[in-house]
Write an enzyme that holds these catalytic residues in place. Sequence first.
Site, PDB file in Angstrom:
ATOM      1  N   LYS A 159      43.384  21.759  25.295  1.00 37.38           N
ATOM      2  CA  LYS A 159      44.799  21.582  24.781  1.00 37.38           C
ATOM      3  C   LYS A 159      44.953  21.700  23.356  1.00 37.38           C
ATOM      4  O   LYS A 159      46.003  21.969  22.737  1.00 37.38           O
ATOM      5  CB  LYS A 159      45.740  20.351  25.511  1.00 37.38           C
ATOM      6  N   THR A 198      34.323  14.645  20.831  1.00 36.11           N
ATOM      7  CA  THR A 198      32.925  15.065  20.541  1.00 36.11           C
ATOM      8  C   THR A 198      32.680  15.276  19.199  1.00 36.11           C
ATOM      9  O   THR A 198      31.682  14.777  18.613  1.00 36.11           O
ATOM     10  CB  THR A 198      32.393  16.474  21.395  1.00 36.11           C
ATOM     11  N   TRP A 251      33.652  13.954  16.456  1.00 39.25           N
ATOM     12  CA  TRP A 251      33.944  12.595  15.901  1.00 39.25           C
ATOM     13  C   TRP A 251      32.503  11.987  15.961  1.00 39.25           C
ATOM     14  O   TRP A 251      32.462  11.074  15.371  1.00 39.25           O
ATOM     15  CB  TRP A 251      35.113  11.982  16.265  1.00 39.25           C
ATOM     16  N   GLU A 291      20.636   1.471  17.447  1.00 38.69           N
ATOM     17  CA  GLU A 291      22.173   1.012  17.646  1.00 38.69           C
ATOM     18  C   GLU A 291      21.943  -0.246  18.666  1.00 38.69           C
ATOM     19  O   GLU A 291      20.848  -0.389  19.338  1.00 38.69           O
ATOM     20  CB  GLU A 291      23.126   2.142  18.035  1.00 38.69           C
ATOM     21  N   HIS A 311      34.829  -0.582  20.168  1.00 40.21           N
ATOM     22  CA  HIS A 311      34.048  -0.405  19.200  1.00 40.21           C
ATOM     23  C   HIS A 311      34.085  -1.425  18.302  1.00 40.21           C
ATOM     24  O   HIS A 311      35.206  -1.759  17.786  1.00 40.21           O
ATOM     25  CB  HIS A 311      33.976   1.039  18.607  1.00 40.21           C
ATOM     26  N   ARG A 330      27.642  -3.950  22.367  1.00 39.18           N
ATOM     27  CA  ARG A 330      28.989  -3.797  21.728  1.00 39.18           C
ATOM     28  C   ARG A 330      30.028  -4.856  22.332  1.00 39.18           C
ATOM     29  O   ARG A 330      30.766  -5.039  21.394  1.00 39.18           O
ATOM     30  CB  ARG A 330      29.477  -2.370  22.110  1.00 39.18           C
ATOM     31  N   HIS A 368      37.660   2.622  22.208  1.00 37.57           N
ATOM     32  CA  HIS A 368      36.764   3.524  21.870  1.00 37.57           C
ATOM     33  C   HIS A 368      36.443   4.353  23.089  1.00 37.57           C
ATOM     34  O   HIS A 368      36.223   5.750  22.813  1.00 37.57           O
ATOM     35  CB  HIS A 368      35.490   2.784  21.331  1.00 37.57           C
ATOM     36  N   ARG A 391      28.965   0.751  28.219  1.00 39.01           N
ATOM     37  CA  ARG A 391      28.138   1.778  27.919  1.00 39.01           C
ATOM     38  C   ARG A 391      27.210   1.211  26.790  1.00 39.01           C
ATOM     39  O   ARG A 391      27.553   0.810  25.665  1.00 39.01           O
ATOM     40  CB  ARG A 391      28.851   2.981  27.460  1.00 39.01           C
ATOM     41  N   SER A 435      26.481   8.373  25.932  1.00 40.13           N
ATOM     42  CA  SER A 435      27.649   9.062  26.496  1.00 40.13           C
ATOM     43  C   SER A 435      27.324  10.608  26.315  1.00 40.13           C
ATOM     44  O   SER A 435      27.554  11.391  27.290  1.00 40.13           O
ATOM     45  CB  SER A 435      29.099   8.711  25.701  1.00 40.13           C
TER      46      SER A 435
HETATM   47  P1  FAD Z   1      36.008  15.429  24.775  1.00 44.96           P
HETATM   48  O1  FAD Z   1      34.806  15.667  23.497  1.00 44.96           O
HETATM   49  O2  FAD Z   1      36.732  14.241  24.474  1.00 44.96           O
HETATM   50  O3  FAD Z   1      36.499  16.689  25.126  1.00 44.96           O
HETATM   51  C1  FAD Z   1      37.658  16.687  25.804  1.00 44.96           C
HETATM   52  C2  FAD Z   1      38.398  18.205  25.846  1.00 44.96           C
HETATM   53  O4  FAD Z   1      39.389  18.244  26.787  1.00 44.96           O
HETATM   54  C3  FAD Z   1      39.021  18.505  24.666  1.00 44.96           C
HETATM   55  O5  FAD Z   1      38.595  20.039  24.369  1.00 44.96           O
HETATM   56  C4  FAD Z   1      40.370  18.378  24.890  1.00 44.96           C
HETATM   57  O6  FAD Z   1      41.277  19.306  24.012  1.00 44.96           O
HETATM   58  C5  FAD Z   1      40.313  18.799  26.334  1.00 44.96           C
HETATM   59  N1  FAD Z   1      41.384  18.377  27.013  1.00 44.96           N
HETATM   60  C6  FAD Z   1      41.875  17.038  27.315  1.00 44.96           C
HETATM   61  N2  FAD Z   1      42.847  17.124  28.159  1.00 44.96           N
HETATM   62  C7  FAD Z   1      43.439  18.286  28.410  1.00 44.96           C
HETATM   63  C8  FAD Z   1      44.218  18.841  29.119  1.00 44.96           C
HETATM   64  N3  FAD Z   1      45.442  18.257  29.867  1.00 44.96           N
HETATM   65  N4  FAD Z   1      44.320  20.107  29.162  1.00 44.96           N
HETATM   66  C9  FAD Z   1      43.270  21.082  28.581  1.00 44.96           C
HETATM   67  N5  FAD Z   1      42.456  20.569  27.931  1.00 44.96           N
HETATM   68  C10 FAD Z   1      42.503  19.279  27.883  1.00 44.96           C
HETATM   69  N6  FAD Z   1      28.899   9.016  22.138  1.00 44.96           N
HETATM   70  C11 FAD Z   1      27.673   9.125  21.826  1.00 44.96           C
HETATM   71  O7  FAD Z   1      26.835   9.249  23.019  1.00 44.96           O
HETATM   72  N7  FAD Z   1      27.212   9.198  20.578  1.00 44.96           N
HETATM   73  C12 FAD Z   1      28.135   9.073  19.544  1.00 44.96           C
HETATM   74  O8  FAD Z   1      27.607   8.773  18.450  1.00 44.96           O
HETATM   75  C13 FAD Z   1      29.384   8.653  19.636  1.00 44.96           C
HETATM   76  N8  FAD Z   1      30.153   8.398  18.596  1.00 44.96           N
HETATM   77  C14 FAD Z   1      31.526   8.502  18.847  1.00 44.96           C
HETATM   78  C15 FAD Z   1      32.365   8.331  17.624  1.00 44.96           C
HETATM   79  C16 FAD Z   1      33.648   8.443  17.869  1.00 44.96           C
HETATM   80  C17 FAD Z   1      34.558   8.205  16.808  1.00 44.96           C
HETATM   81  C18 FAD Z   1      34.142   8.544  19.267  1.00 44.96           C
HETATM   82  C19 FAD Z   1      35.764   8.585  19.396  1.00 44.96           C
HETATM   83  C20 FAD Z   1      33.478   8.714  20.229  1.00 44.96           C
HETATM   84  C21 FAD Z   1      32.074   8.703  20.185  1.00 44.96           C
HETATM   85  N9  FAD Z   1      31.141   8.727  21.286  1.00 44.96           N
HETATM   86  C22 FAD Z   1      29.559   8.861  21.036  1.00 44.96           C
HETATM   87  C23 FAD Z   1      31.673   9.114  22.566  1.00 44.96           C
HETATM   88  C24 FAD Z   1      31.503  10.588  22.691  1.00 44.96           C
HETATM   89  O9  FAD Z   1      31.996  11.092  21.626  1.00 44.96           O
HETATM   90  C25 FAD Z   1      32.489  10.954  23.962  1.00 44.96           C
HETATM   91  O10 FAD Z   1      32.437  10.004  25.043  1.00 44.96           O
HETATM   92  C26 FAD Z   1      32.119  12.291  24.427  1.00 44.96           C
HETATM   93  O11 FAD Z   1      32.124  13.304  23.130  1.00 44.96           O
HETATM   94  C27 FAD Z   1      33.163  12.873  25.355  1.00 44.96           C
HETATM   95  O12 FAD Z   1      33.020  14.196  25.618  1.00 44.96           O
HETATM   96  P2  FAD Z   1      33.673  14.902  26.677  1.00 44.96           P
HETATM   97  O13 FAD Z   1      33.158  16.361  26.501  1.00 44.96           O
HETATM   98  O14 FAD Z   1      33.564  14.339  27.863  1.00 44.96           O
HETATM   99  O15 FAD Z   1      35.269  14.950  26.172  1.00 44.96           O
HETATM  100  C1  SIN Z   2      28.711   4.870  16.666  1.00 41.97           C
HETATM  101  O1  SIN Z   2      28.241   5.929  15.997  1.00 41.97           O
HETATM  102  O2  SIN Z   2      28.899   3.876  16.498  1.00 41.97           O
HETATM  103  C2  SIN Z   2      29.226   5.387  18.040  1.00 41.97           C
HETATM  104  C3  SIN Z   2      28.076   5.528  19.136  1.00 41.97           C
HETATM  105  C4  SIN Z   2      28.726   5.698  20.335  1.00 41.97           C
HETATM  106  O3  SIN Z   2      29.944   5.539  20.620  1.00 41.97           O
HETATM  107  O4  SIN Z   2      27.859   5.708  21.332  1.00 41.97           O
END
Ligand code: FAD
Ligand code: SIN
Length: 557
Positions: free
Chosen positions: A42, A50, A52, A123, A245, A291, A352, A387, A392
């Site tokens: 979307k 991801t 971020w 961490e 977080h 956490r 978070h 978690r 993740s």
């Molecule tokens: P996402 O990466 O959130 O992707 C979701 C996708 O779905 C996007 O492309 C979005 O556009 C799409 N989408 C959503 N709804 C719809 C819809 N209705 N129709 C079409 N497309 C849609 N985890 C770690 O393991 N290590 C870390 O260091 C870490 N740091 C983090 C830091 C931050 C700031 C945040 C916010 C999270 C962090 N996490 C970390 C958690 C981790 O980043 C996420 O849990 C992980 O990236 C999720 O991946 P995903 O592919 O499931 O979803």
């Molecule tokens: C962070 O870097 O603190 C986020 C790590 C995570 O959500 O797993």
Amino acid sequence: MSQAIQSPTEHQSDVLIIGSGAAGLAMALRLPEHLKVIIISKAGLIGGSTPWAQGGIAAALGGPTDIEQHVEDTVKAGVQLPNREVVERVVRAGPAQIEWLESLGMRFTREQAHPDRRHLTREGGHSRRRIAHAADHTGRSLMETLVAAVHRRPNVAILEHHNAVDLITARRLGESRDACLGAYVLDIQNDRVVTVRSRHTALATGGAAKAYLFTTNPDGATGDGIAMGWRAGCRTANLEFIQFHPTCLYEPRAKSFLISEAVRGEGGLLLRPDGSRFMPDHHPDAELAPRDIVARAIDAEIKRLGIDCVYLDIRHKGREFIEKHFPMIHARCLEFGYDMTREALPVVPAAHYTCGGIMVDEHGRTDVPNLYAIGETSHTGLHGANRLASNSLLECLVFAEAAAKHLSSAPADLAPSTRVIPPWDESQVTDPDEAVVVTHNWDELRRSMWSYVGIVRTTKRLYRARDRIQLLRREIHDYYAHFRVTNNLIELRNLVEIADLIVRSALTRHESRGLHFSKDFPTINPRADHFDTVLVPPPARPYPSINDPTRPDSLQD
Ligand code: FAD
Ligand code: SIN
């Protein structure tokens, strides 16, 4: 080269992947090239949480004892609730996932003195250094790697700015056997809803932390996949476990910018405004406690002292160290006038991560045939009540591979190509008249969740939230039943569904465990060590008529 598709009103694929984060892209790359894959997002292709991600990817790269310890750390952080079999499988797969990423070209940070070795950071909750990372921008590097690889795949087509509205299922089209047949999708730029037929569909839509007023997540984290899966007939589990977080920059202009847990992992200390440490009063592991404990301790200090924030101090490590390990965080904080090499950063907790989600098996399969859920959208059993940091991205990669493997060897039930799928029907709806209703409801919902379903809960507050959500739900569904869908309306409709599921899950758990802390049930109930809060959806109702698939919600109220 992958293809960018022009905008017909119907698409057909072997595999539809909804979401282009770590989970969605990794799954596309793990699928064999004879399958035609459509990925929709979307946002742009680089959207979601991801990019971020900061801290890194947890992987037991230190041999068999590390594997055992990673398993124990995950189960301990999850307060005995994780499914040990799942934890073992995911942890064992960790090192191979890191190698796979390197084979695609990802560069993890190396040790300065031994460039042949990856630098591993630490961490909260990890008993040793085990996090592979690319400085403090692991997510960005990961996305660049996956996107470049996906662009080299001729069988993968990408639809950016396409928002999935709902899944199309055989049962909702009136058949007795169920299967997912694809999705109705809003083509945002052309402002019309298109049909994507697919033999298999995967929800990879990320989490739902946007249900809260303050969150580290980007705007699109509205739990769309969980809501769509629920409406299509999938069970959810453990949605009460929303992870807060502990350390987001306390600066309104920064929109809850995360200060990585790796800052504490590398020696950062949490301080009261008078400069005294408080974490040693709360847990023997102090700043490196899991956490949930750190976030609750900060919340307690803020409330007890009547202060706005606490402080995170890593000045003692020196400028060179900070600039090398945290270049992105340092630069971003400077934009807001904070120099972390010279001062402690003001921080507060924020929503978070969504630990629960759509229930899946070891292959990522949901309750609906041909429908998979992977990444933050899913509940695999890995995280339990909290978690472990950096688990993740690992889960995204492992389940993306498992789902791709399973799907490639399994024939789809009820092939969608033989079905009559009615086009989206807008004959009964008009253009939205008052966008203010949507904006106001967004705000009210997120405030209610923050105030009543936050870090510390009570049964009374949860009922209060439930009542408000019911009112909002009726209003939003009424709006949805009468007006053409827009991006904001789709997200709000999903968010109110998620809020309702979170509160119902929280009301079901009569104990305090991990991220769910209730003053009315302040202790762990050992008999609930294996109790997942499973919610079962009402039977998916058939669409009112084959020509009017858009109004199933009006029936559910
Ligand atoms: P996402 O990466 O959130 O992707 C979701 C996708 O779905 C996007 O492309 C979005 O556009 C799409 N989408 C959503 N709804 C719809 C819809 N209705 N129709 C079409 N497309 C849609 N985890 C770690 O393991 N290590 C870390 O260091 C870490 N740091 C983090 C830091 C931050 C700031 C945040 C916010 C999270 C962090 N996490 C970390 C958690 C981790 O980043 C996420 O849990 C992980 O990236 C999720 O991946 P995903 O592919 O499931 O979803
Ligand atoms: C962070 O870097 O603190 C986020 C790590 C995570 O959500 O797993």
